[in-house]
Write an enzyme that holds these catalytic residues in place. Structure first.
Site, mmCIF file in Angstrom:
data_model
loop_
_atom_site.group_PDB
_atom_site.id
_atom_site.type_symbol
_atom_site.label_atom_id
_atom_site.label_comp_id
_atom_site.label_asym_id
_atom_site.label_seq_id
_atom_site.Cartn_x
_atom_site.Cartn_y
_atom_site.Cartn_z
ATOM 1 N N GLN A 20 14.532 -4.941 46.196
ATOM 2 C CA GLN A 20 13.120 -4.623 45.970
ATOM 3 C C GLN A 20 12.920 -3.740 44.736
ATOM 4 O OE1 GLN A 20 10.834 -2.165 48.785
ATOM 5 N NE2 GLN A 20 9.489 -3.938 49.028
ATOM 6 N N LEU B 286 0.838 -1.204 0.000
ATOM 7 C CA LEU B 286 0.000 0.000 0.000
ATOM 8 C C LEU B 286 0.875 1.258 0.000
ATOM 9 C CD1 LEU B 286 -2.862 1.278 0.323
ATOM 10 C CD2 LEU B 286 -2.596 1.010 2.797
ATOM 11 N N GLU C 204 1.606 -0.350 9.836
ATOM 12 C CA GLU C 204 0.145 -0.583 9.898
ATOM 13 C C GLU C 204 -0.561 0.526 10.681
ATOM 14 O OE1 GLU C 204 -1.536 -4.431 9.965
ATOM 15 O OE2 GLU C 204 0.325 -5.393 9.334
ATOM 16 N N GLU D 287 3.738 4.192 -0.242
ATOM 17 C CA GLU D 287 4.587 4.722 -1.321
ATOM 18 C C GLU D 287 5.514 5.786 -0.734
ATOM 19 O OE1 GLU D 287 2.170 6.058 -4.575
ATOM 20 O OE2 GLU D 287 1.298 4.055 -4.870
ATOM 21 N N GLU E 247 18.169 -2.289 30.945
ATOM 22 C CA GLU E 247 18.685 -1.732 32.214
ATOM 23 C C GLU E 247 18.901 -2.831 33.258
ATOM 24 O OE1 GLU E 247 16.258 1.633 33.456
ATOM 25 O OE2 GLU E 247 16.027 2.170 31.352
HETATM 26 C C1 LIG Z 1 9.884 -1.992 8.506
HETATM 27 C C2 LIG Z 1 8.663 -1.475 7.814
HETATM 28 C C3 LIG Z 1 7.800 -2.371 7.187
HETATM 29 C C4 LIG Z 1 6.675 -1.902 6.524
HETATM 30 N N1 LIG Z 1 5.868 -2.796 5.853
HETATM 31 C C5 LIG Z 1 4.880 -2.319 5.043
HETATM 32 C C6 LIG Z 1 4.145 -3.211 4.192
HETATM 33 O O1 LIG Z 1 4.348 -4.424 4.199
HETATM 34 N N2 LIG Z 1 3.206 -2.686 3.369
HETATM 35 C C7 LIG Z 1 2.939 -1.341 3.323
HETATM 36 O O2 LIG Z 1 2.080 -0.944 2.551
HETATM 37 N N3 LIG Z 1 3.617 -0.479 4.120
HETATM 38 C C8 LIG Z 1 4.574 -0.924 4.975
HETATM 39 N N4 LIG Z 1 5.292 -0.065 5.777
HETATM 40 C C9 LIG Z 1 4.989 1.362 5.714
HETATM 41 C C10 LIG Z 1 4.339 1.883 6.986
HETATM 42 O O3 LIG Z 1 3.014 1.429 7.077
HETATM 43 C C11 LIG Z 1 4.483 3.408 6.979
HETATM 44 O O4 LIG Z 1 5.853 3.690 7.207
HETATM 45 C C12 LIG Z 1 3.607 4.060 8.031
HETATM 46 O O5 LIG Z 1 2.257 3.949 7.693
HETATM 47 C C13 LIG Z 1 3.964 5.546 8.216
HETATM 48 O O6 LIG Z 1 4.035 6.201 6.993
HETATM 49 P P1 LIG Z 1 5.316 7.118 6.669
HETATM 50 O O7 LIG Z 1 6.519 6.309 6.930
HETATM 51 O O8 LIG Z 1 5.144 7.705 5.312
HETATM 52 O O9 LIG Z 1 5.257 8.256 7.758
HETATM 53 P P2 LIG Z 1 4.381 9.601 7.674
HETATM 54 O O10 LIG Z 1 2.982 9.284 7.303
HETATM 55 O O11 LIG Z 1 5.114 10.596 6.858
HETATM 56 O O12 LIG Z 1 4.385 10.061 9.194
HETATM 57 C C14 LIG Z 1 5.480 10.788 9.778
HETATM 58 C C15 LIG Z 1 5.012 11.267 11.162
HETATM 59 O O13 LIG Z 1 3.909 12.156 11.022
HETATM 60 C C16 LIG Z 1 2.812 11.719 11.812
HETATM 61 N N5 LIG Z 1 1.552 12.041 11.143
HETATM 62 C C17 LIG Z 1 1.217 11.840 9.840
HETATM 63 N N6 LIG Z 1 -0.032 12.246 9.627
HETATM 64 C C18 LIG Z 1 -0.524 12.708 10.808
HETATM 65 C C19 LIG Z 1 -1.764 13.249 11.255
HETATM 66 N N7 LIG Z 1 -2.803 13.386 10.418
HETATM 67 N N8 LIG Z 1 -1.878 13.612 12.541
HETATM 68 C C20 LIG Z 1 -0.850 13.453 13.409
HETATM 69 N N9 LIG Z 1 0.349 12.943 13.061
HETATM 70 C C21 LIG Z 1 0.503 12.571 11.775
HETATM 71 C C22 LIG Z 1 3.032 10.211 11.949
HETATM 72 O O14 LIG Z 1 2.363 9.703 13.094
HETATM 73 C C23 LIG Z 1 4.534 10.122 12.062
HETATM 74 O O15 LIG Z 1 4.916 10.391 13.383
HETATM 75 C C24 LIG Z 1 6.394 -0.517 6.489
HETATM 76 C C25 LIG Z 1 7.255 0.381 7.136
HETATM 77 C C26 LIG Z 1 8.375 -0.083 7.773
HETATM 78 C C27 LIG Z 1 9.312 0.916 8.427
#
Ligand SMILES: Cc1cc2nc3c(=O)[nH]c(=O)nc-3n(C[C@H](O)[C@H](O)[C@H](O)COP(=O)(O)OP(=O)(O)OC[C@H]3O[C@@H](n4cnc5c(N)ncnc54)[C@H](O)[C@@H]3O)c2cc1C
Length: 396
Positions: A291, A137, A375, A139, A348
């Site tokens: 403790q 999902l 997720e 990008e 720790e």
């Molecule tokens: C090891 C790993 C495995 C993964 N596996 C998969 C997979 O199998 N399939 C897949 O599709 N994806 C996968 N992902 C992607 C993952 O789901 C995303 O990284 C995640 O959803 C966050 O998106 P982002 O990295 O673009 O962060 P961003 O969306 O850019 O978020 C950056 C920060 O902004 C905050 N933020 C964003 N929007 C808001 C809002 N509206 N309000 C408050 N805070 C906000 C977030 O909480 C975060 O702290 C994987 C990621 C990793 C690191």
């Protein structure tokens, strides 16, 4: 006389008391994880590569199709059993936990719910037998805002032609089958999102760079590249333009699996800390006799128990066909906090030794971090919980 013989309803079973079948399944998963996965954990983490022979064993033991009905080659279990397996695997290695988590709670799950009979017959037996699945999902520019995705699917006769890039895709290195989301028209917003089943060998599809990560290092996380990738219309999963439903509903369930992964991480770290506290001597006695250490371990054990209740409750609600959206979000949110806290404090308890790679607890801390990110980040879980308790959707 039994409760049913008297016409009274049977007393509800406490959440953590498992049925006989569940107990046997849990015990088998625990033994398998300890004996088969355990010896490979350190090397897989160091190399950043998942042992292929282990994946073959996951298939052979039925852990890659836990919930899939036997008619399609699966083990015919429940969602709760899938959660138990993810927990037990993650107690030993969170990377092993996520391999089976994605396969069961996202990929097979999406196919079972949304697949046509022909798609189920074609793909489910393979997913149970020898084909790893991945769920694509995210990008580069759309993570939390997942439906802002840019991968395009253009209709051409009896095919769709896909162009774009996916990022962060778990299991991609090993996978033979991908559930992938693209848009038929960005102007339609979420109503353009469509889910596709893509086989790895499809021309125009390739797996790109693999990430070098902080934690779950053995689990592969890769980029996917789609360049004029022709996918038959028969491989649309669900309806065209309804991919958002496929994504939302599978991720709602998948979240419980990540809660289980984090519960397993917390349990593993706590068990190491408890054992070490009884062995390590300072001031002429085991540190477990102080403790401060006792209270620290007691607090962590309480956190783990609370996380367990939340994860099990969400999974049981799902199996019972009851609403579980809020409970799943809470379970993932809370368990990922608990995993990080328990793993950090376990380091720790180990003192200086905990800070080295000679002991297992630093890996639990690194592995715990992902629970708050994938997720749906913790903020996204809070958003879901807030919407549910404030009924924001109903008012807008
Ligand atoms: C090891 C790993 C495995 C993964 N596996 C998969 C997979 O199998 N399939 C897949 O599709 N994806 C996968 N992902 C992607 C993952 O789901 C995303 O990284 C995640 O959803 C966050 O998106 P982002 O990295 O673009 O962060 P961003 O969306 O850019 O978020 C950056 C920060 O902004 C905050 N933020 C964003 N929007 C808001 C809002 N509206 N309000 C408050 N805070 C906000 C977030 O909480 C975060 O702290 C994987 C990621 C990793 C690191």
């Amino acid at each position: 006389m039994s409760a049913s013989a008297t016409g009274e309803s049977a007393p509800a079973r406490p959440l953590t008391v498992l049925s006989e079948e569940e107990q046997m399944f849990q015990a088998a998963a625990r033994e398998f994880a300890t004996k088969e996965i355990g010896p490979h954990v350190e090397e897989m983490d160091r190399a950043g590569i998942f042992d292929q022979e282990l994946i073959r064993k996951f298939f052979a033991q039925g852990y890659m199709g836990i919930e899939v009905p036997e008619a399609y080659g699966g083990s015919g279990g429940t969602f709760f059993m899938a959660v138990l397996a993810v927990e037990e695997f993650s107690r030993v290695d969170a990377s092993a936990g996520v391999v089976i988590d994605v396969q069961n709670t996202l990929v097979s799950n999406a196919l079972m719910r949304w697949g046509t009979e022909a798609q189920k017959k074609a793909f489910l037996p393979r997913l149970c037998r020898d084909t790893v699945g991945a769920y694509a999902l995210s990008e580069p520019a759309s993570g939390s805002d997942a439906f802002a995705l840019e991968t395009r699917a253009s209709e051409e006769g009896d095919h769709f032609v896909l162009n774009g890039r996916k990022l962060w895709i778990t299991n991609a290195q090993e996978a033979g089958l991908f559930i992938l989301f693209a848009t038929i028209n960005r102007e339609l917003g979420y109503k353009g999102i469509t889910a596709f089943i893509i086989e790895r060998e499809t021309p125009g599809f390739s797996v790109g760079k693999k990430e070098d990560k902080l934690g779950i290092r053995a689990s592969s996380t890769c980029e996917l590249i789609l360049e004029d990738c022709r996918v038959p219309k028969a491989n649309v999963l669900g309806e065209v333009g309804k991919g958002y439903k496929v994504a939302i509903e599978t991720l709602n369930e998948g979240r419980i699996g990540i809660g289980a992964q984090m519960l397993g991480v917390a349990r593993g770290a706590l068990e190491h800390a408890v054992r070490y506290a009884q062995e390590r001597r300072q001031f002429g006695r085991p540190i477990a006799e102080f403790q401060a250490i006792q209270f620290q371990l007691a607090q962590l054990a309480t956190d783990v128990e609370a996380a367990r209740l939340m994860v099990y409750n969400a999974a049981r609600l799902k199996d019972a066909g009851r609403p579980f959206l809020k409970e799943a979000a809470m379970a993932k949110y809370f368990s990922s906090q608990v995993a990080e806290r328990v793993a950090s404090e376990a380091v720790e308890v180990f003192g200086g030794y905990g800070f080295t790679k000679d002991y297992p607890v630093e890996k639990y801390l690194r592995d715990s971090k992902i629970g708050k990110i994938y997720e749906g980040t913790s903020f996204m879980q809070l958003q879901t919980i807030a919407k549910a308790i404030l009924r924001l959707d109903a008012r807008t």
